[in-house]
Design a protein around this motif. Structure first.
Motif, mmCIF file in Angstrom:
data_model
loop_
_atom_site.group_PDB
_atom_site.id
_atom_site.type_symbol
_atom_site.label_atom_id
_atom_site.label_comp_id
_atom_site.label_asym_id
_atom_site.label_seq_id
_atom_site.Cartn_x
_atom_site.Cartn_y
_atom_site.Cartn_z
ATOM 1 N N LEU A 302 0.832 -1.206 0.000
ATOM 2 C CA LEU A 302 0.000 0.000 0.000
ATOM 3 C C LEU A 302 0.864 1.252 0.000
ATOM 4 O O LEU A 302 0.617 2.205 -0.756
ATOM 5 C CB LEU A 302 -0.914 -0.012 1.224
ATOM 6 C CG LEU A 302 -1.846 1.179 1.414
ATOM 7 C CD1 LEU A 302 -2.951 1.172 0.372
ATOM 8 C CD2 LEU A 302 -2.461 1.169 2.821
ATOM 9 N N ARG A 303 1.911 1.269 0.837
ATOM 10 C CA ARG A 303 2.762 2.463 0.915
ATOM 11 C C ARG A 303 3.572 2.655 -0.363
ATOM 12 O O ARG A 303 3.799 3.795 -0.797
ATOM 13 C CB ARG A 303 3.681 2.363 2.134
ATOM 14 C CG ARG A 303 4.488 3.631 2.357
ATOM 15 C CD ARG A 303 4.989 3.747 3.764
ATOM 16 N NE ARG A 303 5.790 4.959 3.930
ATOM 17 C CZ ARG A 303 6.213 5.434 5.099
ATOM 18 N NH1 ARG A 303 5.912 4.797 6.215
ATOM 19 N NH2 ARG A 303 6.935 6.534 5.162
ATOM 20 N N ILE A 304 3.993 1.549 -0.979
ATOM 21 C CA ILE A 304 4.678 1.653 -2.273
ATOM 22 C C ILE A 304 3.747 2.285 -3.306
ATOM 23 O O ILE A 304 4.142 3.178 -4.074
ATOM 24 C CB ILE A 304 5.141 0.263 -2.745
ATOM 25 C CG1 ILE A 304 6.370 -0.187 -1.947
ATOM 26 C CG2 ILE A 304 5.439 0.265 -4.248
ATOM 27 C CD1 ILE A 304 7.649 0.569 -2.250
ATOM 28 N N CYS A 305 2.500 1.820 -3.340
ATOM 29 C CA CYS A 305 1.530 2.367 -4.301
ATOM 30 C C CYS A 305 1.264 3.846 -4.052
ATOM 31 O O CYS A 305 1.066 4.614 -4.997
ATOM 32 C CB CYS A 305 0.217 1.577 -4.228
ATOM 33 S SG CYS A 305 0.321 -0.100 -4.878
ATOM 34 N N ARG A 313 -5.918 8.514 -3.589
ATOM 35 C CA ARG A 313 -6.641 7.835 -2.517
ATOM 36 C C ARG A 313 -7.741 6.937 -3.053
ATOM 37 O O ARG A 313 -7.983 5.856 -2.520
ATOM 38 C CB ARG A 313 -7.255 8.861 -1.546
ATOM 39 C CG ARG A 313 -6.263 9.537 -0.658
ATOM 40 C CD ARG A 313 -6.856 9.949 0.675
ATOM 41 N NE ARG A 313 -8.072 10.732 0.568
ATOM 42 C CZ ARG A 313 -8.819 11.109 1.618
ATOM 43 N NH1 ARG A 313 -8.460 10.750 2.839
ATOM 44 N NH2 ARG A 313 -9.894 11.835 1.461
ATOM 45 N N ARG A 314 -8.433 7.378 -4.101
ATOM 46 C CA ARG A 314 -9.507 6.558 -4.683
ATOM 47 C C ARG A 314 -8.962 5.212 -5.146
ATOM 48 O O ARG A 314 -9.555 4.171 -4.899
ATOM 49 C CB ARG A 314 -10.142 7.312 -5.852
ATOM 50 C CG ARG A 314 -11.119 6.490 -6.677
ATOM 51 C CD ARG A 314 -11.631 7.300 -7.851
ATOM 52 N NE ARG A 314 -10.541 7.873 -8.623
ATOM 53 C CZ ARG A 314 -9.823 7.181 -9.519
ATOM 54 N NH1 ARG A 314 -10.076 5.908 -9.737
ATOM 55 N NH2 ARG A 314 -8.850 7.783 -10.185
ATOM 56 N N ALA A 315 -7.803 5.222 -5.815
ATOM 57 C CA ALA A 315 -7.205 3.981 -6.293
ATOM 58 C C ALA A 315 -6.784 3.091 -5.123
ATOM 59 O O ALA A 315 -6.940 1.856 -5.183
ATOM 60 C CB ALA A 315 -6.006 4.287 -7.180
ATOM 61 N N LEU A 316 -6.271 3.696 -4.064
ATOM 62 C CA LEU A 316 -5.857 2.919 -2.899
ATOM 63 C C LEU A 316 -7.061 2.278 -2.221
ATOM 64 O O LEU A 316 -6.984 1.126 -1.758
ATOM 65 C CB LEU A 316 -5.088 3.797 -1.918
ATOM 66 C CG LEU A 316 -3.805 4.430 -2.455
ATOM 67 C CD1 LEU A 316 -3.151 5.293 -1.382
ATOM 68 C CD2 LEU A 316 -2.831 3.376 -2.950
ATOM 69 N N ARG A 317 -8.184 2.988 -2.156
ATOM 70 C CA ARG A 317 -9.399 2.394 -1.590
ATOM 71 C C ARG A 317 -9.871 1.214 -2.437
ATOM 72 O O ARG A 317 -10.284 0.178 -1.916
ATOM 73 C CB ARG A 317 -10.510 3.446 -1.488
ATOM 74 C CG ARG A 317 -10.330 4.462 -0.377
ATOM 75 C CD ARG A 317 -11.645 5.179 -0.086
ATOM 76 N NE ARG A 317 -12.157 5.876 -1.256
ATOM 77 C CZ ARG A 317 -11.913 7.145 -1.541
ATOM 78 N NH1 ARG A 317 -11.129 7.862 -0.752
ATOM 79 N NH2 ARG A 317 -12.442 7.719 -2.612
ATOM 80 N N GLN A 318 -9.828 1.379 -3.744
ATOM 81 C CA GLN A 318 -10.227 0.280 -4.619
ATOM 82 C C GLN A 318 -9.303 -0.920 -4.429
ATOM 83 O O GLN A 318 -9.747 -2.072 -4.475
ATOM 84 C CB GLN A 318 -10.231 0.756 -6.072
ATOM 85 C CG GLN A 318 -11.322 1.774 -6.372
ATOM 86 C CD GLN A 318 -11.284 2.286 -7.805
ATOM 87 O OE1 GLN A 318 -10.529 1.792 -8.637
ATOM 88 N NE2 GLN A 318 -12.104 3.295 -8.094
ATOM 89 N N GLY A 319 -8.030 -0.650 -4.195
ATOM 90 C CA GLY A 319 -7.100 -1.733 -3.916
ATOM 91 C C GLY A 319 -7.423 -2.447 -2.619
ATOM 92 O O GLY A 319 -7.379 -3.688 -2.544
ATOM 93 N N ALA A 355 -1.124 -8.507 -3.559
ATOM 94 C CA ALA A 355 -1.027 -8.556 -5.021
ATOM 95 C C ALA A 355 -2.311 -8.058 -5.657
ATOM 96 O O ALA A 355 -2.302 -7.307 -6.648
ATOM 97 C CB ALA A 355 -0.720 -9.986 -5.468
ATOM 98 N N ALA A 356 -3.457 -8.473 -5.081
ATOM 99 C CA ALA A 356 -4.751 -8.001 -5.577
ATOM 100 C C ALA A 356 -4.878 -6.495 -5.392
ATOM 101 O O ALA A 356 -5.410 -5.786 -6.263
ATOM 102 C CB ALA A 356 -5.880 -8.731 -4.854
ATOM 103 N N LEU A 357 -4.402 -6.000 -4.250
ATOM 104 C CA LEU A 357 -4.441 -4.552 -3.991
ATOM 105 C C LEU A 357 -3.687 -3.790 -5.073
ATOM 106 O O LEU A 357 -4.206 -2.818 -5.641
ATOM 107 C CB LEU A 357 -3.844 -4.260 -2.618
ATOM 108 C CG LEU A 357 -3.848 -2.803 -2.150
ATOM 109 C CD1 LEU A 357 -3.908 -2.737 -0.625
ATOM 110 C CD2 LEU A 357 -2.620 -2.029 -2.628
ATOM 111 N N ALA A 358 -2.461 -4.227 -5.359
ATOM 112 C CA ALA A 358 -1.647 -3.522 -6.352
ATOM 113 C C ALA A 358 -2.304 -3.561 -7.723
ATOM 114 O O ALA A 358 -2.339 -2.547 -8.439
ATOM 115 C CB ALA A 358 -0.254 -4.136 -6.413
ATOM 116 N N ALA A 359 -2.839 -4.728 -8.094
ATOM 117 C CA ALA A 359 -3.472 -4.860 -9.409
ATOM 118 C C ALA A 359 -4.705 -3.971 -9.520
ATOM 119 O O ALA A 359 -4.890 -3.254 -10.519
ATOM 120 C CB ALA A 359 -3.837 -6.321 -9.672
ATOM 121 N N ALA A 360 -5.567 -3.993 -8.500
ATOM 122 C CA ALA A 360 -6.783 -3.178 -8.541
ATOM 123 C C ALA A 360 -6.463 -1.693 -8.468
ATOM 124 O O ALA A 360 -7.087 -0.874 -9.159
ATOM 125 C CB ALA A 360 -7.720 -3.579 -7.400
ATOM 126 N N ALA A 361 -5.507 -1.313 -7.642
ATOM 127 C CA ALA A 361 -5.138 0.096 -7.505
ATOM 128 C C ALA A 361 -4.558 0.651 -8.794
ATOM 129 O O ALA A 361 -4.685 1.847 -9.079
ATOM 130 C CB ALA A 361 -4.153 0.275 -6.358
#
Length: 464
Positions: A302-305, A313-319, A355-361
């Motif tokens: 999350l912090r890397i993203c 922030r919107r992308a991070l929430r989606q992740g 991994a799912a977080l990074a892909a979705a974000a």
């Protein structure tokens, strides 16, 4: 016709729990179980409360084998004193007096029942049916006649099972699913994006508005990021007999001196994971993702993203929504408990979630999100849970770092491999994890009787 499986009715915020480490199954779960028992004891008839004089807590299975290193006795005592994981002081476990002569009181309103460390029994001999993380609470009178007895299990992630199917009491979500296959079908039928479907289900299950859910996701995100910040600022030995030194801060300082960008990136990701995991090992506030022992993996990615990839922030929430879906699927189809399936269910699932977080974000398709999660999980299959001396330190902290690296690599692979070339589904990987976990010898499932826990002399100078 075969019966349709019950849809997942778990709230995202039952998976992403904020509370003290070092273990969601050994700390948060028992604390919540103690709080549940306290509430029920307070609801007894006045005549029963007036006769209450004795309290006994018995820990079985993994809770008995590694509970001292995981602060289970402290968590139980804190819960009986009225503390809850989500709002307790960050240092409640470390400052709680459990010295041999300590005496506390179970406050029943019109009666107080004394209890101390001797009333919490680590029963390593009595076998239990079902989940190994089992504990009993017994309230008795002066003659040891039982007034109230309750059994709870702590199956990981801070969840508590008291034998009552509370999840089934919630309404059906508008887009039901019980597997990744079902989630793909729901996405196709609804025409919604993954984050839209997950938000709609969360709103229907909890009654919260989308704005409220997004605000709570922001809160989860900030606590995750904050634990990496605190971990990077801290130094010195972690609690317990191992004497393990924190190293996230020093690694980050040395990372800045590296000439090669790729090395700096990998070390930065590792330092973030180590920092959050060290905070967990210290018993400080973290977010279960899916557990406390694996709470460094998702925050690191999350912090890397956020800081390196500069995602909004919107992308991070989606992740986070995508990560939560993977965690809930793992809990439903397999397990997120190291005592049940080994560390593949903790760091392995955390890596899949990250991994799912990074892909979705990064805006990848739901298919790519699944592929990323599956790849990360697949390469943790068979990972055992073997904490040295029963503490969530060796090999747990560095495993969080390895899980974060694998997660990011799985995201990169999913983003680069042509669609249709990925063979193994997430459902298959989860079922494989479940079956492997059943076959793993119990000594490799959070008992500290096998693996590194048996062979490593945790003296200074070792690899961790």
């Amino acid at each position: 016709m075969p019966e349709r499986p019950e849809p997942i009715r778990t709230s995202l915020f039952e998976l992403f729990k904020i509370g003290p480490g070092p273990s969601s199954s050994h700390t948060m779960g028992p604390m919540r179980a103690a709080g549940m028992f306290l509430a029920e004891a307070r609801g007894l008839p006045a005549e029963s409360r007036s006769r209450a004089a004795r309290l006994t807590v018995r820990l079985y299975g993994s809770l008995a084998a590694t509970g001292r290193g995981h602060a289970t006795d402290r968590a139980v005592a804190a819960g009986l004193l009225g503390f809850a994981p989500e709002d307790c002081p960050p240092d409640v476990l470390t400052r709680l007096d459990l010295s041999p002569r300590a005496c506390h009181a179970l406050d029943l309103g019109d009666a107080r029942v004394p209890f101390g460390p001797a009333d919490i029994d680590f029963d390593e001999l009595t076998p239990v049916q079902g989940h190994p993380n089992t504990l009993d609470f017994i309230l008795g009178d002066e003659l040891s006649r039982e007034l109230l007895r309750r059994r709870y299990t702590s199956p990981g992630g801070g969840f508590v099972d008291d034998g009552r199917a509370r999840e089934a009491e919630r309404p059906d979500p508008p887009h039901p699913y019980a597997s990744m296959t079902g989630l793909r079908a729901a996405l196709e039928a609804s025409g919604l994006a993954l984050h839209e479907l997950l938000l709609a289900n969360e709103s229907a299950l909890t009654g919260a508005s989308v704005a409220d859910i997004e605000e709570r996701l922001n809160r989860v995100k900030e606590v995750m990021l904050d634990c990496t910040t605190r971990g990077l600022a801290a130094q010195g030995p972690l609690p317990g007999p191992i004497g393990l030194q924190r190293k996230a801060r020093e690694i980050m300082e040395r990372t800045r001196k590296r000439r090669h960008q790729a090395e700096r990136f990998m070390l930065t990701l590792s330092a973030f994971a180590l920092a959050a995991s060290e905070e967990n090992a210290a018993g400080h506030v973290i977010v279960t993702a899916p557990t406390a022992g694996a709470a460094g993996v998702v925050p690191a990615v999350l912090r890397i993203c956020k800081e390196i990839k500069k995602l909004p922030r919107r992308a991070l929430r989606q992740g986070l929504l995508a990560a939560g879906a993977v965690g809930m699927l793992a809990r439903r189809q397999a397990s997120i408990s190291g005592a049940e399936v080994g560390c593949q269910g903790e760091v392995g699932v955390a890596s899949a979630m990250a991994a799912a977080l990074a892909a979705a974000a990064h805006g990848l398709s739901a298919g790519c999100v699944e592929n990323a999660a599956e790849s990360a999980l697949e390469h943790h299959l068979g990972l055992v849970c073997d904490p040295v001396k029963g503490y969530v330190q060796i090999p747990c902290i560095e495993r969080n770092s390895m899980g974060a690296i694998k997660a990011y690599n799985a995201f990169l692979l999913a983003s680069a491999v042509p669609q249709g070339h990925h063979v193994v589904s997430l459902d298959r990987a989860l079922l494989a994890m479940r079956d492997i976990g059943r076959d793993i010898s119990p000594k490799y499932r959070e008992t500290s009787r096998g693996g590194l826990a048996e062979w490593v002399d945790a003296a200074p100078g070792g690899g961790d």
